[in-house]
Design a protein around this motif. Structure first.
Motif, PDB file in Angstrom:
ATOM      1  N   ILE A 194       0.839  -1.205   0.000  1.00  0.00           N
ATOM      2  CA  ILE A 194       0.000   0.000   0.000  1.00  0.00           C
ATOM      3  C   ILE A 194       0.876   1.257   0.000  1.00  0.00           C
ATOM      4  CG2 ILE A 194      -1.695   1.343   1.336  1.00  0.00           C
ATOM      5  CD1 ILE A 194      -2.845  -1.130  -0.093  1.00  0.00           C
ATOM      6  N   ARG A 195       1.909   1.275   0.788  1.00  0.00           N
ATOM      7  CA  ARG A 195       2.791   2.452   0.867  1.00  0.00           C
ATOM      8  C   ARG A 195       3.475   2.753  -0.471  1.00  0.00           C
ATOM      9  NH1 ARG A 195       3.129   4.732   5.678  1.00  0.00           N
ATOM     10  NH2 ARG A 195       2.584   3.531   7.533  1.00  0.00           N
ATOM     11  N   LYS A 196       3.702   1.719  -1.275  1.00  0.00           N
ATOM     12  CA  LYS A 196       4.312   1.931  -2.600  1.00  0.00           C
ATOM     13  C   LYS A 196       3.320   2.505  -3.600  1.00  0.00           C
ATOM     14  CE  LYS A 196       6.526  -1.604  -4.353  1.00  0.00           C
ATOM     15  NZ  LYS A 196       7.108  -2.933  -4.616  1.00  0.00           N
ATOM     16  N   HIS A 197       2.028   2.250  -3.403  1.00  0.00           N
ATOM     17  CA  HIS A 197       1.054   2.564  -4.446  1.00  0.00           C
ATOM     18  C   HIS A 197      -0.036   3.555  -4.058  1.00  0.00           C
ATOM     19  CE1 HIS A 197       2.654  -0.376  -7.258  1.00  0.00           C
ATOM     20  NE2 HIS A 197       2.875  -1.134  -6.194  1.00  0.00           N
ATOM     21  N   PHE A 198      -0.072   3.988  -2.817  1.00  0.00           N
ATOM     22  CA  PHE A 198      -1.074   4.966  -2.399  1.00  0.00           C
ATOM     23  C   PHE A 198      -0.388   6.035  -1.561  1.00  0.00           C
ATOM     24  CE2 PHE A 198      -4.337   6.880   0.173  1.00  0.00           C
ATOM     25  CZ  PHE A 198      -5.376   7.044  -0.733  1.00  0.00           C
ATOM     26  N   ASN A 199      -0.386   7.258  -2.080  1.00  0.00           N
ATOM     27  CA  ASN A 199       0.291   8.357  -1.379  1.00  0.00           C
ATOM     28  C   ASN A 199      -0.425   9.673  -1.611  1.00  0.00           C
ATOM     29  OD1 ASN A 199       2.882   7.197  -0.275  1.00  0.00           O
ATOM     30  ND2 ASN A 199       2.941   6.469  -2.381  1.00  0.00           N
ATOM     31  N   LEU A 200      -0.291  10.546  -0.632  1.00  0.00           N
ATOM     32  CA  LEU A 200      -0.812  11.902  -0.739  1.00  0.00           C
ATOM     33  C   LEU A 200       0.351  12.853  -0.482  1.00  0.00           C
ATOM     34  CD1 LEU A 200      -3.299  13.739  -1.085  1.00  0.00           C
ATOM     35  CD2 LEU A 200      -3.664  13.563   1.387  1.00  0.00           C
ATOM     36  N   THR A 201       0.563  13.751  -1.438  1.00  0.00           N
ATOM     37  CA  THR A 201       1.648  14.731  -1.347  1.00  0.00           C
ATOM     38  C   THR A 201       1.019  16.122  -1.313  1.00  0.00           C
ATOM     39  OG1 THR A 201       3.048  13.264  -2.667  1.00  0.00           O
ATOM     40  CG2 THR A 201       3.771  15.535  -2.480  1.00  0.00           C
ATOM     41  N   ASN A 202       1.464  16.960  -0.389  1.00  0.00           N
ATOM     42  CA  ASN A 202       0.858  18.294  -0.292  1.00  0.00           C
ATOM     43  C   ASN A 202       1.348  19.205  -1.421  1.00  0.00           C
ATOM     44  OD1 ASN A 202       3.390  19.262   0.483  1.00  0.00           O
ATOM     45  ND2 ASN A 202       2.853  19.441   2.643  1.00  0.00           N
ATOM     46  N   ALA A 203       0.815  20.411  -1.472  1.00  0.00           N
ATOM     47  CA  ALA A 203       1.151  21.365  -2.536  1.00  0.00           C
ATOM     48  C   ALA A 203       2.626  21.774  -2.510  1.00  0.00           C
ATOM     49  CB  ALA A 203       0.264  22.595  -2.431  1.00  0.00           C
ATOM     50  N   GLN A 236       5.603  17.651  -0.401  1.00  0.00           N
ATOM     51  CA  GLN A 236       6.010  16.817   0.734  1.00  0.00           C
ATOM     52  C   GLN A 236       5.041  15.651   0.862  1.00  0.00           C
ATOM     53  OE1 GLN A 236       5.465  19.947   3.559  1.00  0.00           O
ATOM     54  NE2 GLN A 236       7.654  20.416   3.670  1.00  0.00           N
ATOM     55  N   ARG A 237       5.587  14.444   0.778  1.00  0.00           N
ATOM     56  CA  ARG A 237       4.747  13.258   0.927  1.00  0.00           C
ATOM     57  C   ARG A 237       4.298  13.165   2.376  1.00  0.00           C
ATOM     58  NH1 ARG A 237       6.349   7.353  -1.275  1.00  0.00           N
ATOM     59  NH2 ARG A 237       5.946   8.412  -3.228  1.00  0.00           N
ATOM     60  N   LYS A 238       2.997  12.990   2.556  1.00  0.00           N
ATOM     61  CA  LYS A 238       2.438  12.936   3.906  1.00  0.00           C
ATOM     62  C   LYS A 238       2.567  11.515   4.473  1.00  0.00           C
ATOM     63  CE  LYS A 238       0.981  16.088   5.432  1.00  0.00           C
ATOM     64  NZ  LYS A 238       1.665  17.162   6.143  1.00  0.00           N
ATOM     65  N   PRO A 239       3.145  11.408   5.655  1.00  0.00           N
ATOM     66  CA  PRO A 239       3.218  10.088   6.297  1.00  0.00           C
ATOM     67  C   PRO A 239       1.822   9.679   6.764  1.00  0.00           C
ATOM     68  CG  PRO A 239       4.040  11.774   7.775  1.00  0.00           C
ATOM     69  CD  PRO A 239       3.732  12.461   6.469  1.00  0.00           C
ATOM     70  N   TYR A 240       1.598   8.387   6.838  1.00  0.00           N
ATOM     71  CA  TYR A 240       0.299   7.935   7.330  1.00  0.00           C
ATOM     72  C   TYR A 240       0.422   6.679   8.161  1.00  0.00           C
ATOM     73  CZ  TYR A 240       0.197   5.049   2.991  1.00  0.00           C
ATOM     74  OH  TYR A 240       0.472   4.205   1.957  1.00  0.00           O
ATOM     75  N   ARG A 241      -0.661   6.394   8.882  1.00  0.00           N
ATOM     76  CA  ARG A 241      -0.718   5.218   9.741  1.00  0.00           C
ATOM     77  C   ARG A 241      -1.532   4.122   9.051  1.00  0.00           C
ATOM     78  NH1 ARG A 241      -1.176   9.463  13.284  1.00  0.00           N
ATOM     79  NH2 ARG A 241      -3.446   9.554  13.241  1.00  0.00           N
TER      80      ARG A 241
END
Length: 193
Positions: A108-117, A120-125
């Motif tokens: 999931i970490r390789k294929h689903f990510n949210l990066t801010n404007a 910066q890639r946002k870390p998630y739990r």
């Protein structure tokens, strides 16, 4: 196709019901209905993989927690196939009580990510996964305090397995909902609000 066969079998049983009733052979009728259901189950158990390659993701912004609560729903057989590939072809089987959480999380970490404007890639739990009959739900939480405008979302789950994979993402942010479609040719998209 299999459903059509099942209904043909049911139709045949219905045609024969009048004969059975006239003969007052209710035991034969019950046996026939059970045989029809068993035949359907056998036909569907040996069916080929599903022809639709899609996933659905729900992303809902929780203003109190300042985080996106994310639920990803994928077909279990596809997830097992891709995890087997990722696991040096050692067969992976998913269930509620398996020990494959770290393998699912890594994928999931390789294929689903949210990066801010600000790029910066946002870390998630990673919160875990849950099994349904033919689907797997995966749950994550992404802390997010900045505006969503201009953020980049990547949703490329299972695109390394199927060229025709489509991933639908429903994003709810501050009472506004948008749906974004991801395909292999477009696995990252800028979110605009």
């Amino acid at each position: 196709m299999y459903l059509k066969r099942f209904f043909k079998l049911l139709h045949r049983v219905d045609q024969r019901k009048s004969e059975f009733i006239r003969e007052k052979s209710f035991l034969t009728l019950i046996f026939s209905d059970q045989l029809c259901v068993i035949t359907f189950l056998l036909l569907t158990a040996s069916r080929p993989a599903h022809p639709v390659h899609t996933s659905i993701t729900q992303m809902q912004y929780n203003t109190a927690e300042k985080a996106f609560e994310v639920s990803l729903r994928v077909f279990t057989d596809d997830l097992e196939d891709v995890l087997t590939k990722e696991n040096n072809n050692q067969r992976v089987r998913l269930s509620d009580k398996d020990a494959n959480g770290p393998l699912v999380e890594r994928y999931i970490r390789k294929h689903f990510n949210l990066t801010n404007a600000q790029h910066q890639r946002k870390p998630y739990r990673f919160l875990g996964k849950e099994q349904e009959v033919d689907a797997t739900w995966i749950y994550i939480e992404i802390p997010y305090t900045e505006p969503i405008e201009g953020s980049l979302l990547q949703q490329s789950l299972l695109m390394d397995l199927h060229d025709d994979q489509m991933n639908l993402v429903n994003v709810t942010y501050k009472s506004e909902k948008k749906t974004v479609l991801f395909k292999k040719s477009n696995s990252q998209q800028v979110l605009t609000w």
